[in-house]
Design an enzyme around this catalytic site. Structure first.
Site, PDB file in Angstrom:
ATOM      1  N   ARG A  96       0.844  -1.188   0.000  1.00  0.00           N
ATOM      2  CA  ARG A  96       0.000   0.000   0.000  1.00  0.00           C
ATOM      3  C   ARG A  96       0.878   1.236   0.000  1.00  0.00           C
ATOM      4  O   ARG A  96       1.942   1.236   0.639  1.00  0.00           O
ATOM      5  CB  ARG A  96      -0.907   0.051   1.261  1.00  0.00           C
ATOM      6  CG  ARG A  96      -1.831  -1.119   1.434  1.00  0.00           C
ATOM      7  CD  ARG A  96      -2.802  -1.310   0.296  1.00  0.00           C
ATOM      8  NE  ARG A  96      -3.627  -0.155   0.033  1.00  0.00           N
ATOM      9  CZ  ARG A  96      -4.279   0.033  -1.127  1.00  0.00           C
ATOM     10  NH1 ARG A  96      -4.180  -0.858  -2.101  1.00  0.00           N
ATOM     11  NH2 ARG A  96      -5.010   1.107  -1.296  1.00  0.00           N
ATOM     12  N   HIS A 114      13.031  -2.793   0.049  1.00  0.00           N
ATOM     13  CA  HIS A 114      12.652  -2.693  -1.362  1.00  0.00           C
ATOM     14  C   HIS A 114      13.586  -3.590  -2.169  1.00  0.00           C
ATOM     15  O   HIS A 114      14.807  -3.537  -1.979  1.00  0.00           O
ATOM     16  CB  HIS A 114      12.772  -1.242  -1.828  1.00  0.00           C
ATOM     17  CG  HIS A 114      12.321  -1.064  -3.238  1.00  0.00           C
ATOM     18  ND1 HIS A 114      10.990  -1.103  -3.598  1.00  0.00           N
ATOM     19  CD2 HIS A 114      13.018  -0.900  -4.387  1.00  0.00           C
ATOM     20  CE1 HIS A 114      10.896  -0.958  -4.903  1.00  0.00           C
ATOM     21  NE2 HIS A 114      12.107  -0.826  -5.412  1.00  0.00           N
ATOM     22  N   GLU A 179      17.510 -10.478   1.703  1.00  0.00           N
ATOM     23  CA  GLU A 179      16.545  -9.635   2.427  1.00  0.00           C
ATOM     24  C   GLU A 179      16.388 -10.125   3.857  1.00  0.00           C
ATOM     25  O   GLU A 179      16.362  -9.344   4.810  1.00  0.00           O
ATOM     26  CB  GLU A 179      15.176  -9.661   1.738  1.00  0.00           C
ATOM     27  CG  GLU A 179      15.151  -9.011   0.380  1.00  0.00           C
ATOM     28  CD  GLU A 179      13.750  -8.942  -0.208  1.00  0.00           C
ATOM     29  OE1 GLU A 179      12.765  -9.035   0.532  1.00  0.00           O
ATOM     30  OE2 GLU A 179      13.652  -8.785  -1.441  1.00  0.00           O
TER      31      GLU A 179
HETATM   32  C1  GRF Z   1       9.977  -8.684  -0.774  1.00  0.00           C
HETATM   33  O1  GRF Z   1      10.642  -8.962  -1.957  1.00  0.00           O
HETATM   34  C2  GRF Z   1      10.190  -7.263  -0.375  1.00  0.00           C
HETATM   35  O2  GRF Z   1      11.419  -6.747  -0.773  1.00  0.00           O
HETATM   36  C3  GRF Z   1       9.093  -6.558  -1.131  1.00  0.00           C
HETATM   37  O3  GRF Z   1       8.008  -7.445  -1.082  1.00  0.00           O
HETATM   38  C4  GRF Z   1       8.472  -8.780  -0.944  1.00  0.00           C
HETATM   39  C5  GRF Z   1       7.791  -9.344   0.253  1.00  0.00           C
HETATM   40  O4  GRF Z   1       7.985 -10.730   0.380  1.00  0.00           O
HETATM   41  N1  GRF Z   1       8.853  -5.263  -0.549  1.00  0.00           N
HETATM   42  P1  GRF Z   1       7.483 -11.495   1.680  1.00  0.00           P
HETATM   43  O5  GRF Z   1       5.987 -11.253   1.802  1.00  0.00           O
HETATM   44  O6  GRF Z   1       8.229 -10.943   2.860  1.00  0.00           O
HETATM   45  O7  GRF Z   1       7.784 -12.914   1.410  1.00  0.00           O
END
Ligand code: GRF
Length: 219
Positions: A96, A114, A179
């Site tokens: 959002r 991101h 991430e």
């Molecule tokens: C991730 O790739 C994050 O960078 C992006 O949305 C995705 C979320 O993945 N903002 P998850 O729901 O944490 O598996």
């Protein structure tokens, strides 16, 4: 005497919640000295809601479709975050666009991840855009959230080489592994009082973080 209480996190999700899972695991194994007080999804079908349930974390769906404006939706989020006395808000795949109604009261306590090497590729379809541009590397950036979409000061950035034959999916899979490592690190810096937002700059231990974010490793 009771033990000092841990900083309280809220994690906002829309989908599968693998970043949420990384936070659950980091809090459980002690690498992140914090507790997740609340998970909010705007999507009733988000698989991440089950992850919260399994971990015994309060999880709520606040469906944006039930509101007539972005501001009214954000106001409902703010009320919930305040009711849980949240110290830090983690956007983890929360699909959002936020308004000042949420950003202003939580400015400096609001992080996002991101899936690109910001400032490259704000917005959607980041991995495909990196492939189409012939880039040699992709990655992910944790940043403070400000009014500018995907434009707040970077904190930490992981780089992932693009391999011959990569697709957006194969790249996303390798970036996601990174991430899950970098996001809890940024949150740990915050709850330890080492990381803050000052005048639109991110500071770590009082020193400005470079515009690329801290790059802890390249894989
Ligand atoms: C991730 O790739 C994050 O960078 C992006 O949305 C995705 C979320 O993945 N903002 P998850 O729901 O944490 O598996």
């Amino acid at each position: 005497m009771s033990a000092p209480s841990l900083p309280r996190l809220a994690v906002l999700i829309s989908g599968r919640g693998t970043n949420l899972q990384a936070f659950i695991d980091a809090c459980d194994n002690g690498t992140l000295p914090a507790r997740i007080s609340l998970v909010i999804s705007n999507n009733p079908d988000a698989a991440g809601l089950q992850r919260a349930e399994v971990a015994g974390i309060t999880a709520k769906c606040i469906n944006h479709r039930d509101f007539t404006s972005r501001e009214a939706f954000d106001e409902a989020l703010v009320q919930e975050l305040r009711a849980h006395a949240v110290d830090l808000v983690i956007l983890a795949g929360f699909m959002r666009i936020l308004t000042p109604v949420l950003i202003e009261p939580f400015l400096g306590r609001l992080l996002n991840i991101h899936p690109s090497l910001l400032p490259r590729y704000p917005g959607l379809n980041t991995h495909q855009r990196a492939l189409d541009a012939g880039d040699t590397e992709a990655g992910a950036t944790v940043h403070f959230v400000t009014q500018e979409l995907d434009g707040g000061p970077p904190i930490i950035q992981a780089r992932v080489p693009i391999q011959p034959g990569d697709t957006a999916d194969s790249l996303a899979e390798r970036v996601a592994i990174q991430e899950h490592m970098i996001y809890p690190i940024a949150a740990r810096w915050f709850v330890e009082g080492r990381l803050r937002l000052s005048e639109h700059r991110a500071l770590l231990d009082g020193e400005p973080i470079p515009a690329t974010g801290i790059r802890p490793w390249a894989v």
